[in-house]
Design a protein around this motif. Structure first.
Motif, PDB file in Angstrom:
ATOM      1  N   HIS A 154       0.710  -1.234  -0.089  1.00  0.00           N
ATOM      2  CA  HIS A 154       0.004  -0.051  -0.073  1.00  0.00           C
ATOM      3  C   HIS A 154       0.923   1.228  -0.063  1.00  0.00           C
ATOM      4  O   HIS A 154       2.020   1.426   0.599  1.00  0.00           O
ATOM      5  CB  HIS A 154      -0.928   0.128   1.338  1.00  0.00           C
ATOM      6  N   TRP A 156       0.671   5.133   1.354  1.00  0.00           N
ATOM      7  CA  TRP A 156       0.051   6.039   2.368  1.00  0.00           C
ATOM      8  C   TRP A 156       0.506   7.397   2.218  1.00  0.00           C
ATOM      9  O   TRP A 156       1.790   7.690   1.959  1.00  0.00           O
ATOM     10  CB  TRP A 156       0.385   5.539   3.619  1.00  0.00           C
ATOM     11  N   SER A 173      -4.966   5.866   1.898  1.00  0.00           N
ATOM     12  CA  SER A 173      -4.051   4.608   1.476  1.00  0.00           C
ATOM     13  C   SER A 173      -4.518   4.097   0.011  1.00  0.00           C
ATOM     14  O   SER A 173      -5.823   4.357   0.156  1.00  0.00           O
ATOM     15  CB  SER A 173      -3.813   3.475   2.485  1.00  0.00           C
ATOM     16  N   TYR A 185      -9.038   7.682   6.355  1.00  0.00           N
ATOM     17  CA  TYR A 185      -9.259   7.494   7.646  1.00  0.00           C
ATOM     18  C   TYR A 185      -9.273   8.822   8.444  1.00  0.00           C
ATOM     19  O   TYR A 185      -8.092   9.632   8.374  1.00  0.00           O
ATOM     20  CB  TYR A 185      -8.115   6.914   8.386  1.00  0.00           C
ATOM     21  N   GLN A 196       4.385   1.613  10.323  1.00  0.00           N
ATOM     22  CA  GLN A 196       3.736   0.264  10.881  1.00  0.00           C
ATOM     23  C   GLN A 196       4.486  -0.381  11.849  1.00  0.00           C
ATOM     24  O   GLN A 196       5.787  -0.416  11.640  1.00  0.00           O
ATOM     25  CB  GLN A 196       3.484  -0.625   9.501  1.00  0.00           C
ATOM     26  N   HIS A 202      -0.203  -2.860  13.136  1.00  0.00           N
ATOM     27  CA  HIS A 202      -1.032  -1.607  13.239  1.00  0.00           C
ATOM     28  C   HIS A 202      -0.180  -0.602  12.544  1.00  0.00           C
ATOM     29  O   HIS A 202       0.986  -0.418  12.743  1.00  0.00           O
ATOM     30  CB  HIS A 202      -0.985  -1.262  14.641  1.00  0.00           C
ATOM     31  N   ILE A 203      -0.975   0.436  11.886  1.00  0.00           N
ATOM     32  CA  ILE A 203      -0.263   1.612  11.271  1.00  0.00           C
ATOM     33  C   ILE A 203      -0.339   2.850  12.469  1.00  0.00           C
ATOM     34  O   ILE A 203      -1.588   2.779  13.122  1.00  0.00           O
ATOM     35  CB  ILE A 203      -1.127   1.992  10.029  1.00  0.00           C
ATOM     36  N   LEU A 218      -5.550  -2.443  11.248  1.00  0.00           N
ATOM     37  CA  LEU A 218      -6.091  -2.756   9.663  1.00  0.00           C
ATOM     38  C   LEU A 218      -6.995  -3.805   9.631  1.00  0.00           C
ATOM     39  O   LEU A 218      -7.800  -3.945   8.589  1.00  0.00           O
ATOM     40  CB  LEU A 218      -4.822  -3.019   8.908  1.00  0.00           C
ATOM     41  N   SER A 219      -6.912  -4.619  10.621  1.00  0.00           N
ATOM     42  CA  SER A 219      -7.982  -5.759  10.467  1.00  0.00           C
ATOM     43  C   SER A 219      -9.570  -5.250  10.672  1.00  0.00           C
ATOM     44  O   SER A 219     -10.272  -6.179  10.234  1.00  0.00           O
ATOM     45  CB  SER A 219      -7.696  -6.848  11.406  1.00  0.00           C
ATOM     46  N   GLY A 221     -10.288  -1.776  10.764  1.00  0.00           N
ATOM     47  CA  GLY A 221     -10.535  -0.313  10.563  1.00  0.00           C
ATOM     48  C   GLY A 221     -10.717   0.709  11.758  1.00  0.00           C
ATOM     49  O   GLY A 221     -10.907   1.939  11.469  1.00  0.00           O
TER      50      GLY A 221
END
Length: 397
Positions: A154, A156, A173, A185, A196, A202-203, A218-219, A221
């Motif tokens: 991805h 970003w 992203s 987001y 990350q 996690h971002i 990310l899993s 949102g």
């Protein structure tokens, strides 16, 4: 003239003195900062080394020019540059630069005012004009891509400007293989660096004006905020990920302070999401330092970071590079080495660690500063160590 009977003795003494002096000769150890002028511009921003080449790329936002700098392959010193306009005109707002891992030799750029991301081939020679390979438009209501990062598959970008439609700020992203697959987001004012966490995936993104760091799961949102305690400082900006194989594994960030200066504080984000802070203690530049960027400075025998202090927000903070070392458990700072940038009020902005040297962009003075060592390595500069380690003076004979 000496009597003839004393002349042989004089020759012996001269030879002995010459031998003594030659045995005492020691090569000079040095460190030096050299500044290199670029084209005049009000905002000389991001810098990035193009992997596998002798080129450094520099973005100038005020005129939307991309500066391609050729480096000497031996010394890494800048030796020539070529300037190229990027975008529709001089107000397109070229800002972020990020070398692509998915497309080796290519780079990502952001055009903040045009609301676009570009994948660019910078060219194999100094005179080659950059070629745009792909354009990604930021979808409504997003606005103003700032720094840009390729993370996995991805791309970003922190959207620095408020949305004309909602007045809010966003992180953006896109899937690199399907750039129509995008996400926005909502976040606080205003997102800058995005990285990350290597353990949890996690971002995290720094939000400088709100003095908070946002986490994105990310899993699911879902997002959450990690406010910076005012007692340690304000304004998180620069953030880097250090791979899980190193002693400093994880996410590290710095605090840029405000108009009164900084607190000499930086920190890391643990896999749990907890924040851990470190504050410099040596009263040589450090206690008032406001940090904008950072980089891994570790060696096989010593965990370390480069911290870039800047006068961007306050003249009370110096423009300087600070190298900090840690104890084995990474629980406290054990050493601090300070290197002042030659031109103060330069608004030191970004740092890139090369093979042998360290390069810094100066936002206010359209220059690059290069730090290099001769006869020693970063962290081996004894005058710097003597500030915190009195045993250095035991070497005196």
């Amino acid at each position: 003239m000496l009597p003839s009977v004393l002349q042989p003795l004089a020759v012996v003494l001269a030879l002995s003195v010459g031998t003594s002096v030659s045995q005492a000769v020691t090569s000079i150890i040095s460190r030096r900062v050299t500044e290199y002028l670029l084209p005049v511009a009000k905002q000389t921003h991001e810098i990035a080394k193009v992997p596998g080449s002798n080129f450094l790329l520099v973005s100038q936002m005020s005129n939307s020019k991309l500066i391609k700098v050729e480096l000497d392959p031996s010394t890494e010193a800048p030796i020539a540059y070529q300037s190229f306009p990027m975008g529709e005109n001089s107000t397109s707002g070229l800002h972020g630069i990020w070398p692509s891992a998915k497309f080796p030799g290519m780079v990502w750029l952001s055009l903040q005012s045009e609301n676009k991301l570009l994948l660019v081939d910078p060219g194999s020679t100094l005179s080659d004009a950059p070629t745009i390979l792909e354009t990604i438009d930021i979808p409504v209501p997003g606005n103003g891509p700032h720094s840009i990062f390729e993370i996995g598959n991805h791309i970003w970008a922190g959207l620095k400007d408020p949305s004309p439609q909602t007045g809010e700020y966003y992180a953006f992203s896109a899937d690199i293989d399907n750039t129509t697959d995008t996400a926005l987001y909502p976040c606080l004012k205003s997102p800058v660096f995005i990285q990350q966490e290597p353990t949890t995936s996690h971002i995290y993104l720094t939000q400088d004006a709100s003095s908070s760091i946002m986490r994105i799961d990310l899993s699911t949102g879902e997002t959450s905020q990690l406010p910076i305690p005012p007692s340690v400082g304000v304004n998180p900006v620069g953030m880097i990920t250090i791979p899980s194989s190193g002693p400093l594994s994880g996410l590290w960030f710095v605090l840029a302070g405000n108009s009164t200066g900084g607190t000499g504080t930086f920190g890391r984000i643990l896999p749990s999401g907890d924040l851990e802070f470190f504050t410099l203690s040596t009263p040589l530049l450090g206690t008032g330092a406001a940090f904008l960027h950072l980089a891994d400075a570790s060696t096989p025998s010593e965990p370390a970071l480069w911290l870039l202090a800047t006068s961007l927000l306050s003249p009370n903070s110096p423009d300087a590079l600070v190298r900090v070392t840690f104890d084995e458990g990474i629980t406290e700072v054990t050493g601090e080495e300070y290197v002042a940038i030659l031109t103060q009020n330069a608004w030191a902005h970004r740092i890139v660690v090369m093979e042998k040297t360290v390069m810094v962009s100066e936002l206010n003075t359209f220059s690059l500063a290069q730090l290099g060592y001769e006869g020693t390595a970063a962290g081996g500069w004894l005058p710097a160590r003597a500030l915190t380690d009195p045993t250095v003076y035991e070497q005196e004979v």
